[in-house]
Motif scaffolding. Sequence first.
Motif, PDB file in Angstrom:
ATOM      1  N   TRP A 195      32.941 -28.096 -59.258  1.00 19.38           N
ATOM      2  CA  TRP A 195      32.068 -28.205 -58.091  1.00 19.38           C
ATOM      3  C   TRP A 195      31.464 -29.608 -57.990  1.00 19.38           C
ATOM      4  CZ3 TRP A 195      29.577 -22.909 -59.615  1.00 19.38           C
ATOM      5  CH2 TRP A 195      30.476 -21.879 -59.266  1.00 19.38           C
ATOM      6  N   ARG A 196      31.132 -30.207 -59.135  1.00 18.37           N
ATOM      7  CA  ARG A 196      30.621 -31.576 -59.080  1.00 18.37           C
ATOM      8  C   ARG A 196      31.719 -32.536 -58.630  1.00 18.37           C
ATOM      9  NH1 ARG A 196      27.785 -34.432 -64.235  1.00 18.37           N
ATOM     10  NH2 ARG A 196      29.956 -34.555 -64.930  1.00 18.37           N
ATOM     11  N   GLY A 197      32.964 -32.222 -59.014  1.00 12.79           N
ATOM     12  CA  GLY A 197      34.081 -33.033 -58.543  1.00 12.79           C
ATOM     13  C   GLY A 197      34.189 -33.034 -57.028  1.00 12.79           C
ATOM     14  N   PHE A 198      34.027 -31.853 -56.409  1.00 11.99           N
ATOM     15  CA  PHE A 198      34.056 -31.775 -54.947  1.00 11.99           C
ATOM     16  C   PHE A 198      32.886 -32.558 -54.340  1.00 11.99           C
ATOM     17  CE2 PHE A 198      36.578 -27.718 -55.450  1.00 11.99           C
ATOM     18  CZ  PHE A 198      37.725 -28.231 -54.878  1.00 11.99           C
ATOM     19  N   ALA A 199      31.724 -32.471 -54.990  1.00 17.19           N
ATOM     20  CA  ALA A 199      30.570 -33.207 -54.483  1.00 17.19           C
ATOM     21  C   ALA A 199      30.815 -34.714 -54.542  1.00 17.19           C
ATOM     22  CB  ALA A 199      29.323 -32.839 -55.286  1.00 17.19           C
ATOM     23  N   TRP A 200      31.404 -35.184 -55.651  1.00 13.04           N
ATOM     24  CA  TRP A 200      31.729 -36.612 -55.752  1.00 13.04           C
ATOM     25  C   TRP A 200      32.705 -37.026 -54.654  1.00 13.04           C
ATOM     26  CZ3 TRP A 200      28.284 -39.162 -57.915  1.00 13.04           C
ATOM     27  CH2 TRP A 200      27.757 -38.892 -59.168  1.00 13.04           C
ATOM     28  N   GLN A 201      33.663 -36.166 -54.357  1.00 14.08           N
ATOM     29  CA  GLN A 201      34.609 -36.469 -53.275  1.00 14.08           C
ATOM     30  C   GLN A 201      33.870 -36.688 -51.952  1.00 14.08           C
ATOM     31  OE1 GLN A 201      37.684 -33.170 -54.051  1.00 14.08           O
ATOM     32  NE2 GLN A 201      38.864 -34.732 -52.984  1.00 14.08           N
ATOM     33  N   ARG A 202      32.940 -35.794 -51.655  1.00 15.91           N
ATOM     34  CA  ARG A 202      32.210 -35.908 -50.388  1.00 15.91           C
ATOM     35  C   ARG A 202      31.336 -37.153 -50.343  1.00 15.91           C
ATOM     36  NH1 ARG A 202      30.434 -29.752 -48.635  1.00 15.91           N
ATOM     37  NH2 ARG A 202      32.501 -28.829 -48.832  1.00 15.91           N
ATOM     38  N   LEU A 203      30.934 -37.619 -51.520  1.00 13.98           N
ATOM     39  CA  LEU A 203      30.100 -38.810 -51.586  1.00 13.98           C
ATOM     40  C   LEU A 203      30.933 -40.084 -51.657  1.00 13.98           C
ATOM     41  CD1 LEU A 203      27.387 -37.494 -54.081  1.00 13.98           C
ATOM     42  CD2 LEU A 203      27.060 -37.980 -51.639  1.00 13.98           C
ATOM     43  N   GLY A 204      32.269 -39.944 -51.563  1.00 21.58           N
ATOM     44  CA  GLY A 204      33.131 -41.117 -51.599  1.00 21.58           C
ATOM     45  C   GLY A 204      33.281 -41.725 -52.969  1.00 21.58           C
ATOM     46  N   GLU A 205      33.255 -40.880 -54.006  1.00 19.47           N
ATOM     47  CA  GLU A 205      33.397 -41.342 -55.391  1.00 19.47           C
ATOM     48  C   GLU A 205      34.617 -40.663 -56.026  1.00 19.47           C
ATOM     49  OE1 GLU A 205      31.592 -43.557 -56.889  1.00 19.47           O
ATOM     50  OE2 GLU A 205      29.696 -43.708 -55.805  1.00 19.47           O
TER      51      GLU A 205
ATOM     52  N   LEU B 262      26.328 -26.114 -48.255  1.00 19.94           N
ATOM     53  CA  LEU B 262      25.354 -26.454 -47.214  1.00 19.94           C
ATOM     54  C   LEU B 262      25.390 -27.936 -46.853  1.00 19.94           C
ATOM     55  CD1 LEU B 262      22.357 -24.288 -48.485  1.00 19.94           C
ATOM     56  CD2 LEU B 262      23.691 -23.892 -46.400  1.00 19.94           C
ATOM     57  N   GLY B 263      26.328 -28.679 -47.462  1.00 14.82           N
ATOM     58  CA  GLY B 263      26.502 -30.085 -47.130  1.00 14.82           C
ATOM     59  C   GLY B 263      25.541 -31.023 -47.826  1.00 14.82           C
ATOM     60  N   ARG B 264      24.896 -30.576 -48.889  1.00  7.45           N
ATOM     61  CA  ARG B 264      23.932 -31.421 -49.613  1.00  7.45           C
ATOM     62  C   ARG B 264      24.577 -31.907 -50.914  1.00  7.45           C
ATOM     63  NH1 ARG B 264      18.877 -27.166 -48.886  1.00  7.45           N
ATOM     64  NH2 ARG B 264      19.083 -26.915 -46.622  1.00  7.45           N
ATOM     65  N   ALA B 265      25.517 -32.809 -50.763  1.00  8.67           N
ATOM     66  CA  ALA B 265      26.351 -33.211 -51.903  1.00  8.67           C
ATOM     67  C   ALA B 265      25.547 -33.906 -52.994  1.00  8.67           C
ATOM     68  CB  ALA B 265      27.480 -34.121 -51.416  1.00  8.67           C
ATOM     69  N   ARG B 266      24.610 -34.771 -52.634  1.00  9.78           N
ATOM     70  CA  ARG B 266      23.841 -35.503 -53.640  1.00  9.78           C
ATOM     71  C   ARG B 266      23.036 -34.557 -54.510  1.00  9.78           C
ATOM     72  NH1 ARG B 266      24.987 -40.321 -55.260  1.00  9.78           N
ATOM     73  NH2 ARG B 266      25.175 -41.014 -53.098  1.00  9.78           N
ATOM     74  N   ARG B 267      22.384 -33.574 -53.892  1.00  9.11           N
ATOM     75  CA  ARG B 267      21.618 -32.592 -54.661  1.00  9.11           C
ATOM     76  C   ARG B 267      22.557 -31.682 -55.455  1.00  9.11           C
ATOM     77  NH1 ARG B 267      17.368 -29.611 -50.940  1.00  9.11           N
ATOM     78  NH2 ARG B 267      16.876 -28.698 -52.987  1.00  9.11           N
ATOM     79  N   ALA B 268      23.753 -31.439 -54.935  1.00  6.41           N
ATOM     80  CA  ALA B 268      24.724 -30.631 -55.669  1.00  6.41           C
ATOM     81  C   ALA B 268      25.130 -31.329 -56.964  1.00  6.41           C
ATOM     82  CB  ALA B 268      25.950 -30.367 -54.797  1.00  6.41           C
ATOM     83  N   VAL B 269      25.327 -32.631 -56.903  1.00  3.72           N
ATOM     84  CA  VAL B 269      25.656 -33.389 -58.116  1.00  3.72           C
ATOM     85  C   VAL B 269      24.552 -33.223 -59.154  1.00  3.72           C
ATOM     86  CG1 VAL B 269      25.858 -35.726 -59.050  1.00  3.72           C
ATOM     87  CG2 VAL B 269      27.178 -35.079 -57.045  1.00  3.72           C
TER      88      VAL B 269
END
Length: 352
Positions: free
Chosen positions: A109-119, A83-90
């Motif tokens: 999945w947290r790895g993908f979220a970090w990618q979207r957050l530029g980490e 749903l595009g909520r990367a910070r909450r996904a982390v």
Amino acid sequence: MKRFAALSMGLVLGCVWVLAGPAGPALAASSARGTAHAWVKQGYQALTKGDYARALSLINKAVQAKPDHALAHAYRCYALLQLGRARRAVAACTRSISLDGRRARPHVWRGFAWQRLGEPEKAIQDFGRAMVLAPRDHRPAFYRANIWVSLGKMVRAEADYTECLRRKKDFVPGLVRRGMARAMRKKHGPALDDWDRAIRLSPKDDRILHYRASLFLVRGSYDLAVKDYDVALNLRPNWAEYWFSRGYAYLKLKKYDAAVSDFTQAIRYKPNYSLAYFNRGIAFEAAGNTRAAEADFAAFGRLAGIKDPAHTPIEKPALVEELERSRVSRWFKRVQSSRWFRRITSGEFLRN
């Protein structure tokens, strides 16, 4: 009648004693677990159908029923990620990992979220942990290798793609990407080996043919490039890039009529393809059709934002190497310094 009433009262009092007594909390917890499990199961089914909003709603109910349900938090992370909520996904995956650190998927999945957050560094750590937790799963190594590529670290990328292929030897995306990493390192032979194998496994994937043909262009194997583009164009005849690339191969082979025909097709499918006008102008010039060449150079100038290219003196050479060696006008030097020109001389299309 009195005996029935007494028996009913006894049953009620017994139930009250059970719930109020030592076994009561245990039964309540068991009920909560069962309810949470049911919500998680329904949420998972919604995830598999791509209904991420409904899945999140169901999984949130599971978390409310049992806040320490590790799998519920993991699925919640995945739904939030979709749903595009990367910070909450982390946050959700971190909670899942703190409850049960033995599962690989929350790390992925947290790895993908970090990618979207530029980490990317944090994503690399999570994918690496997933590789340890799931030693037979090829995907975490593939995901980490992709990050190495994005960071320009091709040696590490190649190593991770190799590990991915050790775990699943016929994984076509791994072969394709490792071929790219090797080509970036100018290891052309091994790159071609990877793409040859990928094409045998997936003969109808025109993109792999394009990658291999692009490397043939870089190496100067123009006949082999033409053969690959013949097949690729049969699979995807409306793709302008294939027409352009085969036209460029024909140009290098000095088959100017064939080159003109292919560049024309590229322009047909992509009318603003400035580089196709430029190369068709070269082919026309080499074939002696000066008027058509000037018209194409003028079109290229308009698309590239160059003023009055048709009135600029143009030297005679037909091929790219000759253009690079020539002492030409100021306008042509601007052409040489443009990204369009660099694209055909450096193999930039391979990196894309």
